[in-house]
Scaffold this active site. Structure first.
Site, PDB file in Angstrom:
ATOM      1  N   GLN A  28       0.620  -1.370  -0.030  1.00 33.65           N
ATOM      2  CA  GLN A  28      -0.238  -0.338   0.384  1.00 33.65           C
ATOM      3  C   GLN A  28       0.612   1.281   0.357  1.00 33.65           C
ATOM      4  O   GLN A  28       0.892   2.529  -0.857  1.00 33.65           O
ATOM      5  CB  GLN A  28      -1.153   0.029   1.209  1.00 33.65           C
ATOM      6  CG  GLN A  28      -1.533   0.662   1.273  1.00 33.65           C
ATOM      7  CD  GLN A  28      -2.693   0.732  -0.197  1.00 33.65           C
ATOM      8  OE1 GLN A  28      -3.430  -0.260  -0.192  1.00 33.65           O
ATOM      9  NE2 GLN A  28      -3.333   1.561  -0.391  1.00 33.65           N
ATOM     10  N   HIS A  31       1.925   2.890  -3.653  1.00 34.09           N
ATOM     11  CA  HIS A  31       1.307   3.362  -4.512  1.00 34.09           C
ATOM     12  C   HIS A  31       0.920   4.801  -4.279  1.00 34.09           C
ATOM     13  O   HIS A  31       1.266   5.734  -5.688  1.00 34.09           O
ATOM     14  CB  HIS A  31      -0.395   3.396  -3.364  1.00 34.09           C
ATOM     15  CG  HIS A  31      -1.318   2.329  -4.363  1.00 34.09           C
ATOM     16  ND1 HIS A  31      -1.375   2.009  -5.746  1.00 34.09           N
ATOM     17  CD2 HIS A  31      -1.315   1.088  -3.584  1.00 34.09           C
ATOM     18  CE1 HIS A  31      -1.843   0.620  -5.666  1.00 34.09           C
ATOM     19  NE2 HIS A  31      -2.038   0.739  -4.319  1.00 34.09           N
ATOM     20  N   GLU A  97     -10.514   1.101   2.679  1.00 32.52           N
ATOM     21  CA  GLU A  97     -10.659   0.959   1.224  1.00 32.52           C
ATOM     22  C   GLU A  97     -10.029  -1.269   1.639  1.00 32.52           C
ATOM     23  O   GLU A  97     -11.179  -1.317   0.782  1.00 32.52           O
ATOM     24  CB  GLU A  97      -9.851   1.454   0.469  1.00 32.52           C
ATOM     25  CG  GLU A  97     -10.164   0.958  -0.988  1.00 32.52           C
ATOM     26  CD  GLU A  97      -8.792   1.763  -2.087  1.00 32.52           C
ATOM     27  OE1 GLU A  97      -7.831   2.253  -0.696  1.00 32.52           O
ATOM     28  OE2 GLU A  97      -9.180   1.946  -2.697  1.00 32.52           O
ATOM     29  N   HIS A  98      -8.570  -1.162   2.089  1.00 29.82           N
ATOM     30  CA  HIS A  98      -8.815  -2.517   2.109  1.00 29.82           C
ATOM     31  C   HIS A  98      -8.550  -2.800   3.483  1.00 29.82           C
ATOM     32  O   HIS A  98      -7.577  -2.078   4.426  1.00 29.82           O
ATOM     33  CB  HIS A  98      -7.642  -2.785   1.592  1.00 29.82           C
ATOM     34  CG  HIS A  98      -7.238  -2.122   0.332  1.00 29.82           C
ATOM     35  ND1 HIS A  98      -7.617  -1.594  -0.392  1.00 29.82           N
ATOM     36  CD2 HIS A  98      -8.057  -2.781  -1.297  1.00 29.82           C
ATOM     37  CE1 HIS A  98      -7.372  -0.939  -1.992  1.00 29.82           C
ATOM     38  NE2 HIS A  98      -7.421  -1.656  -2.066  1.00 29.82           N
ATOM     39  N   ASP A 131      -6.547  -7.294  -6.316  1.00 31.85           N
ATOM     40  CA  ASP A 131      -6.281  -5.347  -7.537  1.00 31.85           C
ATOM     41  C   ASP A 131      -5.553  -6.636  -8.587  1.00 31.85           C
ATOM     42  O   ASP A 131      -6.251  -5.657 -10.322  1.00 31.85           O
ATOM     43  CB  ASP A 131      -4.690  -5.473  -7.114  1.00 31.85           C
ATOM     44  CG  ASP A 131      -4.532  -4.532  -6.131  1.00 31.85           C
ATOM     45  OD1 ASP A 131      -6.039  -4.184  -5.345  1.00 31.85           O
ATOM     46  OD2 ASP A 131      -3.766  -4.090  -4.860  1.00 31.85           O
ATOM     47  N   HIS A 190     -54.886  12.447  -7.239  1.00 33.31           N
ATOM     48  CA  HIS A 190     -54.762  11.296  -6.359  1.00 33.31           C
ATOM     49  C   HIS A 190     -55.008  10.877  -4.814  1.00 33.31           C
ATOM     50  O   HIS A 190     -55.403   9.584  -4.040  1.00 33.31           O
ATOM     51  CB  HIS A 190     -53.080  11.667  -5.441  1.00 33.31           C
ATOM     52  CG  HIS A 190     -52.091  12.306  -6.030  1.00 33.31           C
ATOM     53  ND1 HIS A 190     -51.984  13.030  -7.066  1.00 33.31           N
ATOM     54  CD2 HIS A 190     -50.607  11.171  -6.317  1.00 33.31           C
ATOM     55  CE1 HIS A 190     -50.842  11.879  -8.591  1.00 33.31           C
ATOM     56  NE2 HIS A 190     -49.763  11.530  -7.131  1.00 33.31           N
TER      57      HIS A 190
HETATM   58  C1  LIG Z   1     -13.266  -3.161 -11.673  1.00 32.61           C
HETATM   59  O1  LIG Z   1     -15.031  -2.226 -12.682  1.00 32.61           O
HETATM   60  C2  LIG Z   1     -14.758  -1.646 -13.444  1.00 32.61           C
HETATM   61  C3  LIG Z   1     -16.135  -1.204 -14.281  1.00 32.61           C
HETATM   62  O2  LIG Z   1     -16.752  -2.158 -14.692  1.00 32.61           O
HETATM   63  C4  LIG Z   1     -14.306  -2.365 -15.152  1.00 32.61           C
HETATM   64  O3  LIG Z   1     -13.851  -1.055 -16.152  1.00 32.61           O
HETATM   65  C5  LIG Z   1     -12.487  -3.020 -14.109  1.00 32.61           C
HETATM   66  O4  LIG Z   1     -12.063  -3.769 -15.029  1.00 32.61           O
HETATM   67  C6  LIG Z   1     -12.443  -3.627 -13.060  1.00 32.61           C
HETATM   68  N1  LIG Z   1     -11.760  -4.129 -12.898  1.00 32.61           N
HETATM   69  C7  LIG Z   1     -10.855  -5.474 -11.848  1.00 32.61           C
HETATM   70  C8  LIG Z   1      -9.996  -5.559 -11.405  1.00 32.61           C
HETATM   71  O5  LIG Z   1     -11.991  -5.847 -11.902  1.00 32.61           O
END
Ligand SMILES: *[C@@H]1O[C@H](CO)[C@@H](O)[C@H](O)[C@H]1NC(C)=O
Ligand SMILES: *[C@@H]1O[C@H](CO)[C@@H](O)[C@H](O)[C@H]1NC(C)=O
Length: 204
Positions: A28, A31, A97-98, A131, A190
């Site tokens: 993380q 990033h 988030e994670h 990810d 109504h």
């Molecule tokens: C996550 O969702 C978005 C929107 O649908 C898409 O463009 C993207 O490829 C997805 N990424 C992953 C890692 O699934």
């Protein structure tokens, strides 16, 4: 969905492998300089904490993005919790988030998680897999918005239809309230749609 700088919160107990925890924190931290990295230590011994810190140091120096890590790691924090429950309560308030669980019986703790973008359960589930390859989406709410929002998931692509059927007896109970509210808003048609039915029902 509001998306800001990336965050990870790792909860670790005595079963946690220091090298795994350090690697997760660093993945993380690399990033960006605004990445947020939090370790919640559940009743860890000073030796265990030092082992994690040493691993962070050793692994960081081998990274090509060490300069970014050098800026993000000093802003990271370690929170000490007495129990898993206390650790998860902190995490629920933080709404990361994670969230990575390096815990004994980690999967049994997942139902206690109320706020997190995505949860990574057990020692062999690095965030990197989410990810890139393991199937969950990495478009996730940051900055505490996991309290209100879900990350992208298959439900995001489904639509929902609501429907209702009211019985004559049900309308006799509910109708007068609806007609009164419609009157208040000056929507006579109504109100009529209710009253025409109530009159018919009262003749039966
Ligand atoms: C996550 O969702 C978005 C929107 O649908 C898409 O463009 C993207 O490829 C997805 N990424 C992953 C890692 O699934
Ligand atoms: C882990 O699970 C085992 C078997 O269900 C149980 O005996 C033990 O108390 C659990 N430990 C924790 C910390 O939940």
């Amino acid at each position: 969905m509001p998306a800001g700088p990336s965050e990870v919160l790792v909860i670790a107990d005595y079963t946690a492998n220091p090298a795994f925890v350090a690697a997760d924190l660093l993945s993380q931290a690399e990033h960006g300089v605004d990445s947020q990295v939090v370790l919640v230590a559940v009743d860890l011994t000073p030796e265990h904490l030092s082992a994690i810190e040493k691993e962070v140091d050793d692994q960081a120096h081998a990274l090509s993005r060490v300069e970014i890590v050098r800026e993000s790691i000093p802003k990271s924090i370690i929170v000490k919790a007495a129990t898993v429950e206390e650790a998860i309560a902190f995490s629920n308030d933080y709404a990361p988030e994670h969230l990575i669980l390096h815990l004994e019986n980690a999967s049994q703790k997942v139902p206690s998680v109320e706020n997190a973008g995505s949860v990574f359960v057990g020692p062999y589930t690095p965030e990197s897999c989410g990810d890139y390859a393991s199937g969950t989406n990495h478009t996730l709410p940051t900055n505490g918005y996991a309290r209100q929002f879900s990350g992208i998931n298959t439900l995001s692509f489904q639509k929902h239809i609501t429907s209702q059927e009211i019985t004559a007896a049900g309308l006799e109970g509910l109708g007068p309230v609806v007609a009164t509210l419609a009157d208040c808003e000056g929507l006579q048609a109504h109100a009529n749609a209710v009253r025409v039915r109530l009159r018919e029902a009262s003749r039966r």
